[in-house]
Scaffold this active site. Sequence first.
Site, PDB file in Angstrom:
ATOM      1  N   HIS A 567       0.900  -1.278  -0.104  1.00 10.46           N
ATOM      2  CA  HIS A 567      -0.036   0.131   0.054  1.00 10.46           C
ATOM      3  C   HIS A 567       0.800   1.382  -0.060  1.00 10.46           C
ATOM      4  CE1 HIS A 567      -3.383   2.578   2.069  1.00 10.46           C
ATOM      5  NE2 HIS A 567      -3.231   2.824   0.878  1.00 10.46           N
ATOM      6  N   HIS A 572       1.396   5.212  -2.747  1.00  5.34           N
ATOM      7  CA  HIS A 572       1.775   6.626  -2.383  1.00  5.34           C
ATOM      8  C   HIS A 572       3.042   7.018  -2.665  1.00  5.34           C
ATOM      9  CE1 HIS A 572      -2.243   7.081  -0.241  1.00  5.34           C
ATOM     10  NE2 HIS A 572      -2.316   5.602   0.009  1.00  5.34           N
ATOM     11  N   HIS A 759      -3.998   0.751  -6.387  1.00  3.51           N
ATOM     12  CA  HIS A 759      -4.304   1.301  -5.034  1.00  3.51           C
ATOM     13  C   HIS A 759      -5.596   0.825  -4.672  1.00  3.51           C
ATOM     14  CE1 HIS A 759      -5.849   4.512  -2.559  1.00  3.51           C
ATOM     15  NE2 HIS A 759      -4.615   4.322  -1.743  1.00  3.51           N
ATOM     16  N   ASN A 763      -6.373  -0.798  -1.082  1.00  2.00           N
ATOM     17  CA  ASN A 763      -7.061   0.211  -0.022  1.00  2.00           C
ATOM     18  C   ASN A 763      -8.446  -0.185   0.460  1.00  2.00           C
ATOM     19  OD1 ASN A 763      -6.442   2.877   1.203  1.00  2.00           O
ATOM     20  ND2 ASN A 763      -8.330   3.158   0.195  1.00  2.00           N
ATOM     21  N   ILE A 909      -6.836   8.973  -0.985  1.00  2.00           N
ATOM     22  CA  ILE A 909      -7.127   8.712   0.490  1.00  2.00           C
ATOM     23  C   ILE A 909      -6.231   7.289   0.885  1.00  2.00           C
ATOM     24  CG2 ILE A 909      -9.016   7.041   0.032  1.00  2.00           C
ATOM     25  CD1 ILE A 909      -8.274   9.473   2.899  1.00  2.00           C
TER      26      ILE A 909
END
Length: 909
Positions: A567, A572, A759, A763, A909
């Site tokens: 993740h 990110h 993602h 997520n 997010i």
Amino acid sequence: MLKQNFQKSPFTPEFLVPAGHMPSFLSVGSASFAITKNNYSLLTKKPKKIQILRRRGSAYGAKATLTSPASTEKSTSVKAVITVLETVGGALTHLGLSRGLDDIADLLGKTLLLELVAAELDPETGLEKPTIKSYARKTKKDDNEIYYESDFEIPEEFGEIGAILVENEHHKEMFVKKIVLDGFSGGPIDMTCNSWIHPKSDNPIKRIFFSNKSYLPSQTPTGLKIYRDKELRILRGDGQGERKTADRVYDYDVYNDLGDPDSNDDLARPVLGGAEHPYPRRCRTGRPRTKKDVDQIKSHFLSTESADPLSETRSSSVYVPRDEAFSEVKQMTFSAKTIYSVVHALVPALETTIIDSDLGFPHFTAIDTLFNEGFELPDIPTTGFLNNIIPRLVRAITDTKNKILRFETPEFIDRDKFAWFRDAEFARQTLAGVNSCCIKLVTEWPMKSNLDPEVYGPAESAITKELALKQKKLFVLDYHDVFLPYVNKVRELKGTTLYGSRTLFVLMPSGTLRPLAIELTRPPVDGNPQWKQVFVQCWDATGVWLWRLAKAHVLAHDSGYHQLVSHWLRTHCCMEPYIIATNRQLSAMHPVYRLLHPHLRYTMEINALAREALINANGIIESAFSPGKYSIELSSVAYDQLWRFDQEALPADLISRGMAVEDPNAPHGLKLTIEDYPYANDGLLLWDAIKQWVTDYVTYYYQEPSLVQSDSELQEWWKEIRTVGHGDKKDEPWWPELKTPDDLIGILTTIIWVASGHHAAVNFGQFDFGAYFPNRPTIARTNMPTENPNDAEKKQFLERPEEFLLDCFPSQVQATTIMAILDVLSNHSPDEEYIGEEIQSYWAEDKVINAAFERFSGRLKEIEGIIDGRNANTDFKNRAGAGVVPYELLKPYSEAGVTGKGVPNSISI
């Protein structure tokens, strides 16, 4: 003599305007400014000396405007409509004297000053044509949109409009959504802005917005080249000073802001980025360095490496370029404020309610009460507003002032309360859970470690050939080498433990996996040799409980690896350099910038928030995951050893893990090793759809292969990603070349896949699979009872094995904190932008690109139906069956909230 007859322009001090020809605007701000053929020629035909003065340029090289009495001779009347979004935050903060002055500016029609920029240079002089100016006046308001209008008279000689310069005369920033110029015979000209415009009083440099027509650098209209280059120089900045909130500068820095040694020596953390700890780069903030001398820290720091003296001080807010900030809907609904509330209000309330932060759950029914009853939060100031900020978690009690914390029951538990307990579900989630990108085929036997046996003990696995039963379909979750170097360090921390682990699975004829064995390893320590043990399914009581405990450790490893690597690192963290390079090297009018932009939005803001409250020293991750203070440092090890750009592409990732082989006759050109692999099955549908859309887009703009290599911006973009943003990997041989359209298609498809599909897969299922934490504990707090236990531990395990397991699970504070965070992180904002859902305005105006996008959007809708059909087919046992949660993580669309589905354009997010 000439010099005395000129005056300075209000836009560029270097340029001189003929005396008596300075722009004069009516006080009501509604005047039209005409430039006739005669006086326009006077401006564009000047003595050589004056031409030199004009070339000196300004912030954008723009030139002053000559005005004269209105004339309609060969001119076009054009109306500009500017759409400005009203912001709640702005309305609340915009008070006092500045508000009064801005209201007067609106009344006088002097809110925004616009300048039209000609697309081409003057063909006779080779100079820029003078801009045409006009103030915009406020006309009306519709919901949250405010409209301003401005009138222009454009002479025939002016030619095509290529851009608009905007100056904000207000004392507060404004968010300009778009500008539309109407009145042309060929139809209106749209200019997409979606940007904050700083007030002139803060920064005199005017903003430039280009038309929606895209240009490669070599195709840039002559009148826009200087603007294109200058805007990029502004966005790159000079690498100096501390960045301010209103800045729009994109620059690189290492991760040197996670620690806080000035507050506490134990909060020192090593800098990530560089030879010692390779890591992607983040956005530079320019905050001052910490005051604490590194030598004072060294004796307290548990790592063998010292903290870096170049660590950056922490602050209550972390700079991101202004247009990277969350939309106001995200700000007001959940996002930053929600996470901040959980960290700074809910966690202290939990710690007040649960006096002993190390206290575990006394029994499993106590865990159930978190979902069906909840518990009261103390009546303290920090909890008073929580039911407004996170109403899904915190409810007000009508007959008292207190609030109650109660979690929604995850669908996973709602369908089958005991699914988490079963080995079949444990195995199924490796293929259809929240971390389905780690399982891999066993390709060599016996399995061996790549670590130094002199340091970490024998490299051979303890899982024997006899145990494998000569199976040809063996798969493994391998967290041995990545965790083992940290085992002894982590064990020096309070309240946690760690092993290196391997979990072996066998593929059954039904197409499902069955766990076969778990190997846990501890390296040599304090003169004791390496310890390792293999645990298998058993039918005696002691063996059954040892298996359950071993599973708890593996699940904690999987949770940690998922959060830190699958993740945070792979999405990110690794995306941020792409975002920085795109804004620094690709003009806003570049077609590749416009293709990527929807997939880059909001990521820098959420990453900054993560550094502020989630991955920082003593933050949420360190406090509740097994590696503790070494959590993010461990992600650096994974980046160094495992991350490769070329294998971030889904097909290459599957092949590298042995989960697929190339087969030109198979769907997607791949034959899956496990046919019923929901993450791969659905992911490849999405990958192919993205790749086709990117192919249509790229081949339209790069119709000649040579255009890729001759695109200076594109080549600098790719070079900067490799050598700066991911500079610690710059010499790796696996970086793709960028010479042909096919090369570009592969690179762009990979970036878009990571931002969207990958993602989403790791997520948005976090709450469903992790909220009932026995299914995915984030930490294991006790060692296995077979590893050098004392008498008390032996007694507890033999007499109360359930209690022993509960003590291994997260504490009450850890569990409830993570549950709240997972709820927030799994949430879709009401203004979520899903992949392929809405066409960007600069694509809509081009018929070819519009048609390609419509095909892309239509294909995504087809994929929705295909996934629904697969989930309804009970032949696919890894995604359908009694009590099984259907695999929807890669369904493109979703409603707002925690839904376990939906693929947003970007990592928001």
